[in-house]
Design a protein around this motif. Structure first.
Motif, mmCIF file in Angstrom:
data_model
loop_
_atom_site.group_PDB
_atom_site.id
_atom_site.type_symbol
_atom_site.label_atom_id
_atom_site.label_comp_id
_atom_site.label_asym_id
_atom_site.label_seq_id
_atom_site.Cartn_x
_atom_site.Cartn_y
_atom_site.Cartn_z
ATOM 1 N N GLN A 223 33.715 48.184 13.502
ATOM 2 C CA GLN A 223 33.977 47.654 12.731
ATOM 3 C C GLN A 223 33.996 48.769 11.372
ATOM 4 O O GLN A 223 33.531 49.455 11.540
ATOM 5 C CB GLN A 223 32.141 46.766 12.306
ATOM 6 N N TRP A 238 35.047 54.030 10.300
ATOM 7 C CA TRP A 238 34.463 52.977 11.047
ATOM 8 C C TRP A 238 33.118 53.793 12.125
ATOM 9 O O TRP A 238 32.904 54.342 11.957
ATOM 10 C CB TRP A 238 35.931 52.600 12.005
ATOM 11 N N ARG A 287 44.985 49.154 11.459
ATOM 12 C CA ARG A 287 43.859 48.302 11.994
ATOM 13 C C ARG A 287 43.233 49.454 13.388
ATOM 14 O O ARG A 287 43.769 50.912 13.639
ATOM 15 C CB ARG A 287 44.325 47.268 12.237
ATOM 16 N N SER A 303 40.843 44.915 15.312
ATOM 17 C CA SER A 303 40.140 44.398 13.852
ATOM 18 C C SER A 303 40.959 43.522 12.856
ATOM 19 O O SER A 303 42.686 44.055 13.163
ATOM 20 C CB SER A 303 39.714 45.669 12.786
#
Length: 316
Positions: A223, A238, A287, A303
């Motif tokens: 996330q 992240w 990502r 993600s």
């Protein structure tokens, strides 16, 4: 003695069965089955599914009712009466031939002892399950012999577990489970065994699966992926999945970064032991996925793509 964890679940898909019957009997197809009325009365009257003329060939003998050559039309709820007073009821079903309960699997998003399982079964059914820690050399629990009268699904000490809700659609069922004895910091020496019993309008089935939690872990997606330019480089940062256990130093993750260049080329890079990295390419979007590198863990879902535009600098 191993510690037993008992769970049960019910799935209601029709008006006929909305929970496991308090008392049911499993018989073999085309064999005779004897239903007993739990009463001191010597003479009773029987009904099948509320009908005074059952769709079966029957022999009444006081408190006993023999169903001759059990078949699917002869299954259902048999009740014994004295006048207008209900004395006892038994749900009669046919033992499953082994076709039910296929494609059972479980998935955990962390090492906290909770996981979700799914399996196939009859479209109209209710299920219950028992969760135990199993010795590796112990063979799977055999299906109960038929015919056999059933009631609760007990512990070996006679205690009965709680019922928890589950969901089903189109013959595919799923439920959440928790093993309260699971310790994320201890080595997992014995697998879990999940034993299911299911009953539909006409049949009974049982099956078991066994697994280690470490083999069913698939983390959630990482996330809070961010990207910004600093001193001529693209800085990415992240956070682990919110469901992933702490501390991070003990529950490390391997991260898989995938980024796309302005010409559409996708580049993969792997990062372990940190939650940030720097890139010198011109990047359009990025990502991230993650995996536990110390077990047979699956990669997490990706993600969502984070658009970066044409930020970043050419290599050099």
């Amino acid at each position: 003695m191993p510690v037993l964890v008992l769970l049960a679940l019910c799935i209601a898909l029709t008006d006929t069965l909305t929970a496991f019957p308090p008392k049911f009997l499993v018989g073999n197809l085309n064999e005779d089955v004897v239903v007993k009325c739990n009463t001191s009365r010597q003479e009773v009257k029987w009904t099948q599914n509320g009908e005074p003329e059952p769709m079966a060939e029957l022999v009444e003998n006081g408190r006993n009712l023999t169903i001759l050559g059990l078949d699917l039309p002869a299954t259902g709820n048999y009740s014994c009466w004295a006048g207008g007073v209900l004395l006892d009821s038994t749900y009669v079903v046919v033992g499953d031939s082994g076709e039910g309960g296929r494609a059972a699997s479980c998935r955990a998003d962390s090492y906290l002892g909770s996981f979700r399982c799914s399996w196939k079964g009859p479209r109209s059914a209710v299920f219950r399950a028992r969760l135990t820690r199993r010795w590796v050399s112990q063979p799977p629990a055999p299906a109960p012999p038929a015919p056999r009268a059933h009631s609760a699904f007990p512990h070996s000490d006679g205690s009965v577990g709680l019922w928890v809700p589950a969901a089903g659609h189109g013959g595919r069922f799923s439920a959440n489970f928790t093993d309260p004895s699971f310790c994320p910091f201890a080595e997992e020496l014995r697998p879990l065994q999940l034993s299911f019993e299911g009953i539909s309008d006409t049949s009974f089935l049982s099956f078991s699966i066994h697994f280690f939690v470490r083999d069913i872990v698939r983390p959630d997606a990482p996330q809070a992926l961010t990207a910004h330019l600093h001193e001529g480089q693209l800085h990415l940062a992240w956070a682990p999945p919110a469901s992933w256990p702490l501390p991070r130093s003990y529950f490390a993750l391997l991260y898989w970064l995938q980024y796309e260049l302005p010409n559409g080329t996708q580049v993969d890079t792997f990062v372990e032991g940190t939650e940030q990295t720097r890139l010198r390419e011109r990047v359009r979007r990025v990502r991230i996925s993650c995996q536990d590198p110390y077990s047979n863990s699956s990669w997490s879902p990706w993600s969502g793509w984070r658009e970066v535009g044409t930020a970043g600098l050419r290599r050099g």
